[in-house]
Design an enzyme around this catalytic site. Structure first.
Site, PDB file in Angstrom:
ATOM      1  N   ALA A 161       0.853  -1.196   0.000  1.00 48.37           N
ATOM      2  CA  ALA A 161       0.000   0.000   0.000  1.00 48.37           C
ATOM      3  C   ALA A 161       0.887   1.244   0.000  1.00 48.37           C
ATOM      4  CB  ALA A 161      -0.913   0.011   1.228  1.00 48.37           C
ATOM      5  N   TYR A 202       8.130   7.066  17.705  1.00 45.81           N
ATOM      6  CA  TYR A 202       8.120   7.146  16.242  1.00 45.81           C
ATOM      7  C   TYR A 202       9.203   8.106  15.758  1.00 45.81           C
ATOM      8  CZ  TYR A 202       6.866   8.278  11.473  1.00 45.81           C
ATOM      9  OH  TYR A 202       6.927   8.494  10.114  1.00 45.81           O
ATOM     10  N   PHE A 225      -1.203   5.483   6.547  1.00 44.63           N
ATOM     11  CA  PHE A 225      -0.346   5.856   7.669  1.00 44.63           C
ATOM     12  C   PHE A 225      -1.144   6.284   8.902  1.00 44.63           C
ATOM     13  CE2 PHE A 225       1.985   9.103  10.052  1.00 44.63           C
ATOM     14  CZ  PHE A 225       3.163   8.440  10.356  1.00 44.63           C
TER      15      PHE A 225
END
Length: 249
Positions: A10, A147, A185
């Site tokens: 994706a 992250y 995302f």
């Protein structure tokens, strides 16, 4: 040219696969979701070869590479695209399991893939490694915690690759996007809360997966004496903000 793309099921990965194939190159598309890989391979035809692969599993990486036929085994470009963000809560409220997953994919998986493919590139004296970083690797923000730290790792690992690869003919780039829409995302980050994910991009014109794919293609097809160390990309609607301040009023 043979291009190996991780996380090709994706988003950026699928867009990059389309871009390279449309420009006459062969692409190894890898990821964990076999149904999506098969659908993308059917769309792209003989120039794409699907590989079910989990970058967090070293045995999976080895098995996938060992299974490549000779005509697909000389990988010219490795795009370490597989990665994810999970959660936007402050560090003291975040899930340790989510942190572990991000580190395993964004850091450990990326270095495992690089270590598996890099020696053959060095032996041939040519090759390009493109690592997908993020503006979060340089710019902290509330909720970014692990992250952002993983993407800072990607930045520093890529620069250290450059230090090691000087004179080998092998190139390394950190491609670091900012706000980018049209991918999974934010849906993944917000645990399937599609309404909240949509609000991330509300009223904006973000980057697209195709923008990232075109940039990766440009990096990979530059003359071989040119190395792009780092590209940071943002849409024009995004910029750097003030430092976070807690006011007691």
């Amino acid at each position: 040219m043979i291009v190996f793309i991780t996380g090709a099921t994706a988003g950026f990965g699928a867009a990059m696969a389309r871009t390279f194939v449309q420009n006459g190159h062969k692409v190894l598309i890898s990821g964990r979701r076999e149904d999506r890989l098969q659908a993308l391979a059917a769309e792209l035809g003989a120039a794409a070869r699907p590989i079910v692969l989990d970058v967090t599993d070293k045995a999976s990486i080895k098995g996938a590479l060992d299974s490549l036929p000779a005509e697909w085994s000389q990988i010219d470009v490795l795009i370490n695209n597989a990665g994810l963000a999970l959660g936007v809560t402050p560090a003291h409220e975040s899930s340790l399991e989510d942190w572990d997953t991000m580190i395993a994919t964004n850091c450990s998986g990326l270095v495992a893939m690089t270590r598996a493919i890099l020696p053959a590139m060095v032996a041939r004296g040519s090759g390009t490694v493109i690592n997908l970083g993020s503006v979060a690797g340089d710019t902290p923000y509330p909720g970014g915690n692990v992250y952002g730290a993983t993407k800072a790792f990607v930045e520093q690992f890529t620069l250290n690759l450059r230090a090691d690869l000087v004179g080998t003919g092998v190139r390394a780039t950190n491609l670091a996007p900012g706000l980018c829409g049209g991918t999974e995302f934010s849906n993944v980050r917000l645990k399937g809360n599609d309404a909240a994910a949509a609000k991330v991009y509300e009223g904006t014109e973000p980057l697209t997966a195709e923008d990232i794919a075109n940039t990766a293609y440009w990096i990979a097809t530059l003359p071989v004496h040119i190395n792009i160390n780092r590209i940071e990309m943002m849409p024009t609607c995004q910029g750097y903000g003030p430092l976070t301040i807690k006011r007691n009023l």
